[in-house]
Design a protein around this motif. Structure first.
Motif, PDB file in Angstrom:
ATOM      1  N   ALA A  55      95.562  -1.082 -38.088  1.00 17.38           N
ATOM      2  CA  ALA A  55      96.672  -0.947 -37.133  1.00 17.38           C
ATOM      3  C   ALA A  55      97.190  -2.284 -36.615  1.00 17.38           C
ATOM      4  CB  ALA A  55      96.243  -0.068 -35.948  1.00 17.38           C
ATOM      5  N   GLU A  56      96.422  -3.363 -36.786  1.00 17.41           N
ATOM      6  CA  GLU A  56      96.863  -4.680 -36.302  1.00 17.41           C
ATOM      7  C   GLU A  56      96.031  -5.771 -36.960  1.00 17.41           C
ATOM      8  OE1 GLU A  56      99.000  -6.911 -35.523  1.00 17.41           O
ATOM      9  OE2 GLU A  56      99.559  -5.956 -33.622  1.00 17.41           O
ATOM     10  N   PHE A  57      96.573  -6.968 -36.976  1.00 20.18           N
ATOM     11  CA  PHE A  57      95.854  -8.144 -37.476  1.00 20.18           C
ATOM     12  C   PHE A  57      95.033  -8.745 -36.341  1.00 20.18           C
ATOM     13  CE2 PHE A  57      99.729  -8.108 -40.123  1.00 20.18           C
ATOM     14  CZ  PHE A  57      99.163  -8.093 -41.387  1.00 20.18           C
ATOM     15  N   PRO A  58      93.744  -9.020 -36.548  1.00 20.78           N
ATOM     16  CA  PRO A  58      92.957  -9.696 -35.511  1.00 20.78           C
ATOM     17  C   PRO A  58      93.513 -11.077 -35.160  1.00 20.78           C
ATOM     18  CG  PRO A  58      91.521  -8.856 -37.230  1.00 20.78           C
ATOM     19  CD  PRO A  58      92.928  -8.659 -37.698  1.00 20.78           C
ATOM     20  N   ALA A  59      94.183 -11.704 -36.095  1.00 19.93           N
ATOM     21  CA  ALA A  59      94.751 -13.028 -35.841  1.00 19.93           C
ATOM     22  C   ALA A  59      95.737 -13.015 -34.674  1.00 19.93           C
ATOM     23  CB  ALA A  59      95.426 -13.563 -37.095  1.00 19.93           C
ATOM     24  N   VAL A  60      96.377 -11.889 -34.425  1.00 21.96           N
ATOM     25  CA  VAL A  60      97.311 -11.797 -33.299  1.00 21.96           C
ATOM     26  C   VAL A  60      96.577 -12.070 -31.995  1.00 21.96           C
ATOM     27  CG1 VAL A  60      98.811 -10.222 -32.005  1.00 21.96           C
ATOM     28  CG2 VAL A  60      98.880 -10.246 -34.510  1.00 21.96           C
TER      29      VAL A  60
END
Length: 121
Positions: A55-60
């Protein structure tokens, strides 16, 4: 100064963007706190997620912590049958004094991944 590498992991409550960002934020804050890490000392961060997290990139979350000049990479973890679900892992490369002792961080259910590392708990 020499180059070190840290490992860490955290579990995520659900496959939702806010849950992935919150778990990554907690993991990175704890890694940085335990190791007195500043973004300028970091060389790179490699994040992996289990197949059930997309659901999302951890890098964000890392960028939101000020790691804007640190190269970040997100990838998939190998889907080994029976492995712990909903896990974000990270490997951080950084410079620190020669006598530095890396303190790895495993949070949530991910603590079970490295019970051999006292510093990880």
């Amino acid at each position: 100064m020499r180059l070190f590498a840290l490992r860490g992991a955290n579990t995520v409550e659900s496959n939702e963007a806010h849950a992935i960002l919150d778990a990554t934020d907690a993991l990175m804050r704890e890694l940085m706190s335990r190791n007195a890490l500043e973004p300028d000392a970091m060389v790179s961060c490699i994040f992996t997620l289990t197949d059930d997290l997309d659901a999302e990139f951890p890098a964000v979350a890392a960028r939101n912590l000020g790691l804007n000049r640190v190269p970040l990479l997100c990838s998939r973890e190998i889907p080994v049958p029976g492995s712990l679900p909903r896990v974000i892992r990270v490997m951080v490369h950084y410079y620190a004094p020669d006598d530095h002792e890396p303190r790895h961080v495993y949070l949530g259910d991910a603590r079970s991944l490295r019970t051999d590392l006292e510093s990880a708990q």
